[in-house]
Design a protein around this motif. Structure first.
Motif, short mmCIF file in Angstrom:
data_model
loop_
_atom_site.label_atom_id
_atom_site.label_comp_id
_atom_site.label_asym_id
_atom_site.label_seq_id
_atom_site.Cartn_x
_atom_site.Cartn_y
_atom_site.Cartn_z
N ASN A 1 0.83 -1.21 0.00
CA ASN A 1 0.00 0.00 0.00
C ASN A 1 0.86 1.25 0.00
OD1 ASN A 1 -2.60 1.32 0.13
ND2 ASN A 1 -2.16 1.80 2.27
N LEU B 1 1.03 4.16 -2.86
CA LEU B 1 0.80 5.57 -2.55
C LEU B 1 2.00 6.41 -2.99
CD1 LEU B 1 -0.79 5.23 1.00
CD2 LEU B 1 -1.95 5.93 -1.10
N THR C 1 -3.74 6.85 -8.82
CA THR C 1 -4.99 7.59 -8.74
C THR C 1 -6.11 6.69 -8.23
OG1 THR C 1 -5.71 7.05 -10.97
CG2 THR C 1 -4.24 8.94 -10.74
N GLU C 2 -7.23 7.28 -7.89
CA GLU C 2 -8.36 6.50 -7.41
C GLU C 2 -8.87 5.54 -8.47
OE1 GLU C 2 -11.39 8.94 -5.82
OE2 GLU C 2 -10.17 9.72 -4.17
N GLN C 3 -8.56 5.81 -9.73
CA GLN C 3 -8.99 4.92 -10.81
C GLN C 3 -8.03 3.74 -10.98
OE1 GLN C 3 -8.96 8.41 -11.24
NE2 GLN C 3 -11.13 8.34 -10.69
N PHE D 1 -6.78 1.67 -8.24
CA PHE D 1 -6.60 0.98 -6.97
C PHE D 1 -6.42 -0.51 -7.21
CE2 PHE D 1 -11.23 1.31 -7.62
CZ PHE D 1 -11.59 -0.03 -7.54
N THR E 1 -9.47 -2.42 3.19
CA THR E 1 -9.94 -1.76 1.99
C THR E 1 -8.95 -1.97 0.85
OG1 THR E 1 -8.84 0.32 2.56
CG2 THR E 1 -11.07 0.00 3.40
N ILE F 1 -5.08 3.94 -2.08
CA ILE F 1 -5.93 5.11 -1.94
C ILE F 1 -5.70 5.83 -0.61
CG2 ILE F 1 -8.32 5.93 -1.81
CD1 ILE F 1 -9.12 3.79 -3.75
N VAL F 2 -5.74 5.08 0.51
CA VAL F 2 -5.60 5.71 1.84
C VAL F 2 -4.41 5.11 2.57
CG1 VAL F 2 -8.05 6.23 2.02
CG2 VAL F 2 -7.20 4.05 2.87
#
Length: 431
Positions: A281, A285, A290-292, A294, A339, A343-344
């Protein structure tokens, strides 16, 4: 002292391959910095470099730990650094005391960089040409562990794959322009790139059957992010991973390559799969995914036990449940909180323990299996159908189970798969 440059530096095929990369005299890029940064973090090196070497200089495509450097400062004469040794030998160069080692002690960069220790691995072009190297540097002498060397080897292959991927894309784009037939060329390229993201064959795990399959979506010509891997992490511990990058194309393939090689680099250092996924992860990052783009993934780390089976831990990050088929036909789901990755910062990852006795099978799969549906309906194949199917796989080995699942999903969708499928089965043979 006088220095004679190795003749391998001037090999025409090698130089052609170096120039063909298009990377000389270019600015740093996140993808190469990520690989070099990961090498520094895992080995504990203070600096790390990705270098490309032509007939005159060693160019630093990535220079972690050197601060911001102008283009002219990101290089040294070919005779001044150790990279020419990588090219001459096509082998790793491990230096624990640069000041005392006769191979490098008289090189100018030893003094220029205050080099105490150096470890490097060659990076290769598509036909095996040595383009340069991935190396880590410490200001003090030190011992490089076997894990450090293995990490460099793994990440050097990842850098080579990144360069090869770019070359393949550039060649395909030129071919598309020439032939004005983008569809045909894209299909061929996609198949080549997709195959490069999967292991060529399953390793032999003592006491375990292993089988896997990748089934592309109907009519698909894009590179997707489905991948799987199985490898010996360390000692008697094995690691199995299966994931799915959201999206298609070369960017998805790059993230897939980063994910696979990051897991391979980190798994030897952890018994906890959630820790491995946490590192992945952070790598995603750092890559500024990008969020697209993940990633969902399931990772299992396991070892043989004294009862003739295997025991281990499994972690999922936004991924479908793994399934364990017991010898008596019952099916148990294995899933943890967590998750999607990339992303996070805190993906909330956890572990669940599992064991496999003789006759048991662990199945990992991508959502292309459970989300298969007929062309005119949205009635998904689903986990319940998959569990029922798996329960009925009495007498099948791992390869037979993988084939049964793939065939069933294809039949249910009437051959119109809207998403690719990846399936990995690990079975303990019955006594």
């Amino acid at each position: 002292m006088a220095f004679e440059i190795p003749s391998a530096i001037f090999d025409p095929k090698r130089l052609t391959a170096v120039w063909a990369t298009g990377l000389l005299d270019t600015e740093p890029e996140p993808s190469f910095d990520e690989f070099a940064g990961l090498a520094a973090r895992v080995t504990g090196g203070q600096r790390a470099f990705v270098t490309l070497v032509d007939d005159q200089r060693s160019f630093w495509k990535s220079a972690i730990g050197m601060g911001e450097l102008p283009l002219a400062a990101r290089q040294n004469a070919v005779q001044d650094g150790p990279s020419h040794i990588l090219i001459a030998t096509n082998a790793p160069l491990i230096v624990e005391d640069a000041v005392a080692d006769p191979r490098v002690c008289d090189l100018a960069v030893v003094k220029r960089l205050g080099m105490g220790a150096w470890a490097g691995y060659p990076i290769h072009g598509p036909n095996g040409e040595v383009l340069g190297g991935l190396c880590v540097v410490d200001s003090a002498s030190r011992v490089w562990s076997d894990a450090d060397v293995q990490t460099l080897a793994t990440l050097a292959r990842a850098v080579s794959s990144e360069i090869g991927l770019r070359g393949a894309l550039a060649r395909s784009e030129r071919h598309v322009v020439k032939l004005q037939a983008a569809g045909k060329v894209s299909a061929e390229l996609a198949r080549t790139l997709q195959d490069s993201l999967l292991p060529p064959m399953m390793p032999r795990v003592p006491g375990l059957q292993a089988a896997a399959s990748y089934i592309p979506a109907a009519g698909g010509v894009n590179v997707t992010g489905d991948f799987y891997d199985l490898f010996l992490a360390s000692g008697s511990r094995w690691c199995a991973v299966l994931g799915d990058v959201c999206g298609h194309g070369v960017e998805a393939a790059q993230i897939t390559a980063l994910a696979r090689y990051t897991v391979r680099a980190d798994a030897p250092h952890h018994v906890s799969p959630s820790k491995v996924l946490e590192q992945l992860n952070q790598a995603l990052l750092a890559q500024q995914v990008t969020e697209q783009r993940f990633l969902t993934v399931v990772c299992a780390i396991f070892r043989p036990d004294e009862k003739g089976g295997f025991t281990g831990m499994l972690s999922t990050a936004g991924h479908p449940s793994a399934l364990v088929r017991r010898a008596d036909g019952t099916v148990e789901p294995l899933k943890t909180h967590g998750t999607v990755l990339g992303i996070v910062e805190d993906a909330g990852l956890e572990n669940v323990r599992f064991d496999m006795r003789p006759g048991d099978t662990l199945v990992l799969y991508s959502d292309g299996v459970t989300e298969a549906h007929p062309p005119t309906q949205w009635d998904l194949f689903g986990e319940e159908r998959l569990s029922t199917l798996l329960s009925g796989c009495q007498g099948l080995d791992a390869a037979g189970i993988v084939k049964r699942i793939g065939d069933a999903a294809l039949e249910y969708s009437q051959g119109h798969m809207t998403d690719d499928m990846a399936i990995l089965a690990l079975r303990v043979p019955s006594l």
